[in-house]
Enzyme design. Sequence first.
Site, PDB file in Angstrom:
ATOM      1  N   LYS A  25       3.748  -8.473   6.762  1.00 39.75           N
ATOM      2  CA  LYS A  25       2.912  -8.854   5.614  1.00 39.75           C
ATOM      3  C   LYS A  25       3.686  -8.617   4.322  1.00 39.75           C
ATOM      4  O   LYS A  25       4.629  -7.804   4.257  1.00 39.75           O
ATOM      5  CB  LYS A  25       1.599  -8.079   5.597  1.00 39.75           C
ATOM      6  CG  LYS A  25       1.752  -6.550   5.387  1.00 39.75           C
ATOM      7  CD  LYS A  25       1.853  -6.110   3.946  1.00 39.75           C
ATOM      8  CE  LYS A  25       2.052  -4.612   3.791  1.00 39.75           C
ATOM      9  NZ  LYS A  25       2.337  -4.184   2.406  1.00 39.75           N
ATOM     10  N   ASP A  59      -3.180  -0.034   7.067  1.00 40.19           N
ATOM     11  CA  ASP A  59      -2.737  -1.428   7.158  1.00 40.19           C
ATOM     12  C   ASP A  59      -3.049  -2.074   8.512  1.00 40.19           C
ATOM     13  O   ASP A  59      -2.953  -3.297   8.658  1.00 40.19           O
ATOM     14  CB  ASP A  59      -1.222  -1.529   6.927  1.00 40.19           C
ATOM     15  CG  ASP A  59      -0.846  -1.451   5.459  1.00 40.19           C
ATOM     16  OD1 ASP A  59      -1.744  -1.617   4.611  1.00 40.19           O
ATOM     17  OD2 ASP A  59       0.340  -1.221   5.161  1.00 40.19           O
TER      18      ASP A  59
END
Length: 300
Positions: free
Chosen positions: A21, A152
């Site tokens: 990401k 996350d």
Amino acid sequence: MLFRRKQEITHADTTVRARAKINLTLDVTGRREDGYHTVEMVMQSIALHDTVRVTTIHGEKKPRGIVLSCSLPFLPTDERNLAYRAAELFYKETGALLETCEIHIEKRIPVAAGLAGGSTDAAAVLRALNALHTAGLTDDELCEMGLKLGADVPFCLRGGTMLAQGIGEELSLLPDMPHCWVVLCKPPFAVPTKEVYQEIDSVDILEHPDNKGMMAALNQGDYEGVCAYLSNVMETVTAAKRRQIGEIKSFLAENGADGTLMSGSGPTVYGLFSDESRAKTAAKMLRRRFADTFLTETCN
């Protein structure tokens, strides 16, 4: 004479792409009593990924428990690895039968880079085991489990383009980011996330990300707007100590990037390109100085 039937050994396996990401924005909005910082950030999946293969084996005479291997020999393969802990947590919380669970990670995402490499591997393990054991956990249940491993992990389980709030676990789906090419460059040093969060409290943040502006640009499919609203308060801490971050950003901007930013707590810097040829040229030039340079693209 009695004959015992030999126990059949069965294998089941699956392979998951564990995508990295980048942060389009990252703002630190406060600090809770338990020490965790609250954030508001827009995160985006990219095509760069690790490959995580999970195999369950039943019927061995000597079950081996969780066995983790990795293409990078310096990475730990025990409970210090988040993917290993993800498997432990899955078996503990679901009660699924653990005899032998083999996990192999083919690493492509740079380590300690601000790209959620460890979190996305852990998310891949949870998804794989949920499928292999037909546990039937929903996405929400997987995310609840993943949050126990790291803030996350829930995003990595879902992917795409999302607004993350709270400590990162409150996720809101956003319209897909317009497709573009991404040049990633990680300088040859690591940045401990915990230290950056500790230091952010003592830094005067003069400019916070305009998350509403970013979300409006995404809603309109406005690529130029997305590039204009890129912002990360962590740069205030990390870039002040490491001049290479500013140098890489400047290089990318001078060589065709439509927008540049440091991802997460760093040190990886990325540039967004609408032109693939320019992106390839910039990546090739940067790779001469920084080995951990990658050409990839946004992934929805």
